[in-house]
Design a protein around this motif. Structure first.
Motif, mmCIF file in Angstrom:
data_model
loop_
_atom_site.group_PDB
_atom_site.id
_atom_site.type_symbol
_atom_site.label_atom_id
_atom_site.label_comp_id
_atom_site.label_asym_id
_atom_site.label_seq_id
_atom_site.Cartn_x
_atom_site.Cartn_y
_atom_site.Cartn_z
ATOM 1 N N ALA A 28 -44.550 40.500 21.464
ATOM 2 C CA ALA A 28 -44.038 39.370 22.246
ATOM 3 C C ALA A 28 -45.070 38.271 22.403
ATOM 4 O O ALA A 28 -44.735 37.075 22.446
ATOM 5 C CB ALA A 28 -43.577 39.869 23.617
ATOM 6 N N SER B 147 -38.829 43.992 14.965
ATOM 7 C CA SER B 147 -39.584 43.812 16.208
ATOM 8 C C SER B 147 -40.985 43.291 15.913
ATOM 9 O O SER B 147 -41.638 43.709 14.941
ATOM 10 C CB SER B 147 -39.685 45.137 16.967
ATOM 11 N N LEU C 285 -36.685 35.439 21.308
ATOM 12 C CA LEU C 285 -37.037 36.208 22.497
ATOM 13 C C LEU C 285 -35.760 36.425 23.305
ATOM 14 O O LEU C 285 -34.980 35.490 23.515
ATOM 15 C CB LEU C 285 -38.063 35.456 23.348
ATOM 16 N N LEU D 149 -44.582 34.056 22.582
ATOM 17 C CA LEU D 149 -44.566 33.408 23.903
ATOM 18 C C LEU D 149 -45.354 32.101 23.932
ATOM 19 O O LEU D 149 -45.008 31.183 24.690
ATOM 20 C CB LEU D 149 -45.127 34.369 24.951
ATOM 21 N N GLU E 252 -30.717 43.946 23.990
ATOM 22 C CA GLU E 252 -31.996 44.468 23.481
ATOM 23 C C GLU E 252 -31.777 45.374 22.278
ATOM 24 O O GLU E 252 -32.473 45.265 21.256
ATOM 25 C CB GLU E 252 -32.713 45.233 24.596
ATOM 26 N N PRO F 72 -39.826 38.964 28.279
ATOM 27 C CA PRO F 72 -38.654 39.262 27.450
ATOM 28 C C PRO F 72 -38.443 40.773 27.318
ATOM 29 O O PRO F 72 -39.384 41.573 27.413
ATOM 30 C CB PRO F 72 -39.011 38.621 26.102
ATOM 31 N N ALA G 154 -38.550 41.035 21.414
ATOM 32 C CA ALA G 154 -39.132 39.961 20.599
ATOM 33 C C ALA G 154 -38.939 40.360 19.143
ATOM 34 O O ALA G 154 -39.467 41.391 18.688
ATOM 35 C CB ALA G 154 -40.610 39.766 20.922
ATOM 36 N N THR H 158 -34.285 37.434 26.899
ATOM 37 C CA THR H 158 -34.599 37.581 28.329
ATOM 38 C C THR H 158 -33.320 37.907 29.099
ATOM 39 O O THR H 158 -32.211 37.706 28.591
ATOM 40 C CB THR H 158 -35.228 36.283 28.889
#
Length: 218
Positions: free
Chosen positions: A114, A111, A137, A118, A102, A125, A128, A139
């Protein structure tokens, strides 16, 4: 008696009449016969014409040719090389692979919300981001099958999926994120170093005005 009055009246009637004039009014007859001279005609006065002021012609201003701006002796010539900017420094502790992924993602890219990546998928996530025309993304902990399925669906929308299992090393975690975003980089140190520090140098770009030196400390 009546006859005497009549005689006196008749004698008085036929006596010559003498005109007496006062001494001050005794005028010469010749002078009276002379016609009086007509009054002198008034001379026509010429109209006064206001003297015109001589308007002095204003001297024409001499137009000086435009001169090029003086160049400062300290100014650099056009072809002088520009000194490169010093890179930004970022050091991250290698620990939890999910948290490290992250932090690396938001450090090397921009950034974004999200929801914009998606496309209706039920994912959660941890990051993003986008870099240039690439979006990703990040995860953590989903199974390999889910990661494969979601990855194929996101590819249709030009979105990369980076799934961190949790057993990756710091180097593996960094390369997953960097490769997904297609970021150019150069490794300045590797696992051969004494303390195991990893340093990645990324050049400047339209997304990042200065180079970035990312150091992963064990």
């Amino acid at each position: 008696m009546q006859g005497l009055k009549t005689i006196v009246w008749l004698s008085a009637l036929f006596m010559p009449i003498q005109v007496w004039a006062a001494p001050g009014f005794d005028l010469d007859l010749k002078e009276l016969k002379k016609p009086s001279a007509p009054p002198a005609a008034a001379r026509k006065s010429k109209p006064v014409v206001a003297a015109k002021k001589k308007v002095s012609a204003q001297p024409k201003r001499s137009v000086k040719p435009a001169q090029p701006p003086a160049t400062s002796p300290a100014a650099e010539p056009a072809g002088a090389p520009v000194a490169p900017l010093s890179p930004s420094e970022l050091a991250l502790k290698a620990g939890d692979p999910c948290l490290l992924a992250e932090r690396i993602a938001v450090a090397v890219a921009r950034s974004v919300p999200a929801a914009t990546l998606l496309n209706g998928l039920e994912l959660h996530p941890v990051a993003a981001v986008s870099y240039g025309e690439v979006a990703a993304l990040v995860t953590c902990g989903i199974s390999a099958a889910e990661a494969y399925t979601y990855g194929r669906l996101l590819e249709e929308h030009q979105v990369e999926l980076v799934n961190i299992r949790g057993d990756e090393t710091a180097g593996q975690t960094a390369r997953k994120v960097i490769d997904a975003l297609a970021l150019p980089y150069r490794i300045e140190s590797d696992n051969a170093s004494e303390d195991g520090t990893l340093t990645y140098l990324m050049p400047a770009s339209q997304e990042r005005q200065r180079p970035l030196r990312l150091t992963l400390q064990p």
